[in-house]
Design an enzyme around this catalytic site. Structure first.
Site, PDB file in Angstrom:
ATOM      1  N   LYS A  35       0.875  -1.175   0.000  1.00  0.00           N
ATOM      2  CA  LYS A  35       0.000   0.000   0.000  1.00  0.00           C
ATOM      3  C   LYS A  35       0.906   1.217   0.000  1.00  0.00           C
ATOM      4  CE  LYS A  35      -2.876   2.696   3.159  1.00  0.00           C
ATOM      5  NZ  LYS A  35      -3.625   2.716   4.432  1.00  0.00           N
TER       6      LYS A  35
ATOM      7  N   GLY B 286     -10.428   7.257   7.761  1.00  0.00           N
ATOM      8  CA  GLY B 286     -11.543   8.054   8.274  1.00  0.00           C
ATOM      9  C   GLY B 286     -12.808   7.273   8.556  1.00  0.00           C
TER      10      GLY B 286
END
Lengths: 258, 67
Positions: free
Chosen positions: A98, A186
């Site tokens: 990632k 988030g």
């Protein structure tokens, strides 16, 4: 229920909830959260070993059947991200990476341009590259062009638990981009995860919310179920919302009609 | 003595100290240490035969929790 695997770079997964492994108060909570969520992909990071104190290695707590994805967190440039990915692969931790390149310490927003550069080089080197970016159509198209296996747009600021603040922009990526869209960052509550999946995201990654919950393993399971529920909602082809009421029962044959 | 830089800090070691001895001293019990010597990953099977030398930059790295 039809067979509906998530496929990334040719690899098939039955669970569309990805778990980040940072910030857990203890390794038992992490192990229990992996088990309760039945996640099949977890992210990890690389750090210098603290020479002053003994630390347990996190890999002891991650079952071997789970796909490890090394996060390049800590990288401020494409070159730093590339180095981290290469170290992880050399050390035998696989080639899933990632890309996370961050320069800004206040908002921790990803540097999209550096991320594209790192993605291009690592994809050419055979890595399975999942770049973490702010949701921008042109950036996502460029990432696909240079070899990204999936695109990971942020839902809102990292660790903020604010949910899908970037919803309308993520929706554009879902409509226009052909590789899997994995909503990352988030995501603070199962409802956020379900919302992302209902609108057609391919998967959701959460970390902070789970790791800092009062009962991490319970929330991990809730996230996994919410991701499943949202996915089923999406596959069901949800009916459109309407401005006015629309009765559920027949509007004829009332018992009290004159 | 050989002065090396280990994880960013200067460290004096006896001459002919092997990489294995350094890892053993500083990362006891960690079975997943990654060693990067002067920018190159050194596989664990070479640690016993490789001695650190003056001016070496050694990074001992580990997988940790991350998002």
């Amino acid at each position: 229920m039809q067979d509906d695997p998530l496929i990334i770079a040719g690899k098939s997964f039955n669970n569309r909830f990805l778990l980040g492994t940072g910030k857990f108060k203890n390794k038992t909570d992490l192990k229990d959260s992996i088990e309760s969520s039945e996640t099949e992909i977890v992210t990890v990071a690389l750090r210098r070993i603290d020479l002053e104190r003994h630390e347990e290695n996190i890999l002891e707590y991650i079952p071997s059947h789970i796909t490890l994805m090394t996060n390049t967190s800590g990288a401020r440039t494409a070159q730093e991200a590339i180095r981290i990915a290469r170290i992880a692969r050399e050390a035998g931790h696989g080639d899933w990476v990632k890309i996370e390149v961050i320069n800004d310490s206040k908002y921790l927003l990803p540097d999209n341009q550096e991320t594209i550069k790192a993605t291009e080089i690592l994809a050419k080197e055979g890595f399975v590259v999942l770049p973490y970016v702010s949701p921008d159509l042109y950036v996502a198209r460029e990432l696909v062009k240079v070899g990204a296996a999936a695109v990971m747009p942020l839902g809102s600021l990292i660790g903020s638990n604010q949910g899908l603040k970037a919803k309308e922009f993520i929706k554009i990526l879902i409509e226009e981009i052909d590789v899997p869209i994995i909503v990352d960052a988030g995501i603070g509550a199962p409802s956020h995860a379900a919302e992302a999946m209902e609108m057609g995201a391919d998967a959701v990654l959460a970390n902070t919310a789970v790791a800092t919950a009062g009962h991490p393993a319970i929330l991990a399971k809730a996230f996994s179920l919410a991701v499943q529920a949202g996915r089923l909602g999406y596959l069901s082809k949800l009916p459109a919302t309407k401005t006015l009421a629309n009765a559920s029962s027949p509007l004829t044959g009332f018992l009290y009609n004159p | 003595m050989a002065n090396i830089i280990l994880n960013g800090k200067h460290l004096d070691l006896q001459n002919s100290t092997t990489l294995h001895q350094v890892v053993d001293q500083f990362c006891k019990g960690n079975k997943h240490v990654i060693a990067e010597l002067n920018g190159t990953i050194i596989k664990a099977d070479q640690w016993r035969t490789l001695a650190v030398k003056e001016g070496d930059q050694l990074e001992l790295i580990s997988i940790v929790g991350g998002g």
